[in-house]
Design a protein around this motif. Structure first.
Motif, short mmCIF file in Angstrom:
data_model
loop_
_atom_site.label_atom_id
_atom_site.label_comp_id
_atom_site.label_asym_id
_atom_site.label_seq_id
_atom_site.Cartn_x
_atom_site.Cartn_y
_atom_site.Cartn_z
N GLY A 170 -5.39 15.34 1.79
CA GLY A 170 -5.80 13.99 1.11
C GLY A 170 -4.56 12.97 1.25
O GLY A 170 -4.85 11.93 1.35
N SER A 171 -3.46 13.35 1.59
CA SER A 171 -2.42 12.24 1.83
C SER A 171 -2.44 11.79 3.22
O SER A 171 -2.31 10.48 3.29
N CYS B 21 -5.29 11.51 4.58
CA CYS B 21 -6.66 10.47 4.59
C CYS B 21 -6.03 9.19 3.83
O CYS B 21 -6.51 7.78 4.37
N SER B 22 -5.29 9.26 2.92
CA SER B 22 -4.68 7.93 2.15
C SER B 22 -4.10 7.39 3.27
O SER B 22 -4.04 5.92 3.32
N PHE C 105 -6.35 5.44 5.76
CA PHE C 105 -7.12 4.40 5.17
C PHE C 105 -6.42 3.02 4.79
O PHE C 105 -6.79 2.09 5.00
N GLY C 106 -5.25 3.42 4.50
CA GLY C 106 -4.32 2.41 4.15
C GLY C 106 -3.85 1.64 5.33
O GLY C 106 -3.79 0.35 5.36
N VAL D 241 1.01 5.55 -0.87
CA VAL D 241 0.31 6.79 -1.02
C VAL D 241 1.16 7.40 -2.11
O VAL D 241 2.24 7.68 -1.99
N GLU D 242 0.14 7.99 -3.08
CA GLU D 242 0.89 8.62 -4.10
C GLU D 242 1.80 9.79 -3.60
O GLU D 242 1.30 10.49 -2.70
N TYR E 190 0.80 -1.29 0.15
CA TYR E 190 -0.05 -0.03 0.01
C TYR E 190 0.86 1.20 -0.01
O TYR E 190 1.64 1.36 0.94
#
Length: 124
Positions: free
Chosen positions: A76-77, A79-80, A83-84, A17-18, A15
């Motif tokens: 956004g990061s 949150c990613s 959730f990851g 995160v971009e 997993y």
């Protein structure tokens, strides 16, 4: 409101995160974990924030647009990452019947929850 950034996010190798490097979990033997690869990401955010503040004198509206973009990206990061980590925790126990492994996974849930609560100064 005071916001505390917790730099010990844990995500698995599968997993990512971009735009963020992968973090590593602390070794189970209790030794100190190696420096978090996210440190350079957070340092970059701090540097960009300083640039936004300095840009305010030149272009106040432009500085606010940059601040909005930066906060949107960081939110956004975050949150990613959250959730990851949750997905990884779920994968750790779904098919496991070993009580000790379930106990350590429950501890990881507790730690993750405390990290989230610290964001809002609500950690026990």
């Amino acid at each position: 409101m005071t916001v505390h950034v917790q730099r010990s996010a844990v995500i698995s190798d599968d997993y990512a995160v971009e735009g963020l490097p992968r973090a590593r979990e602390a070794p189970p033997d209790g030794t100190a974990a190696s420096p978090c690869p996210l440190d350079s990401y957070f340092d970059g955010i701090q540097e960009r924030w300083r640039d936004v503040q300095a840009f305010f004198m030149e272009d106040p509206r432009g500085a606010l647009e940059r601040a909005d973009t930066l906060l949107d990206e960081v939110t956004g990061s975050a949150c990613s990452l959250l959730f990851g980590t949750l997905a990884d925790l779920r994968d750790d126990w779904r098919d496991d019947k070993d009580t000790e492994r379930l106990r350590t996974t429950l501890c990881a849930y507790r730690d993750h929850l405390q990290q989230i609560l610290q964001l809002f100064d609500r950690a026990p």
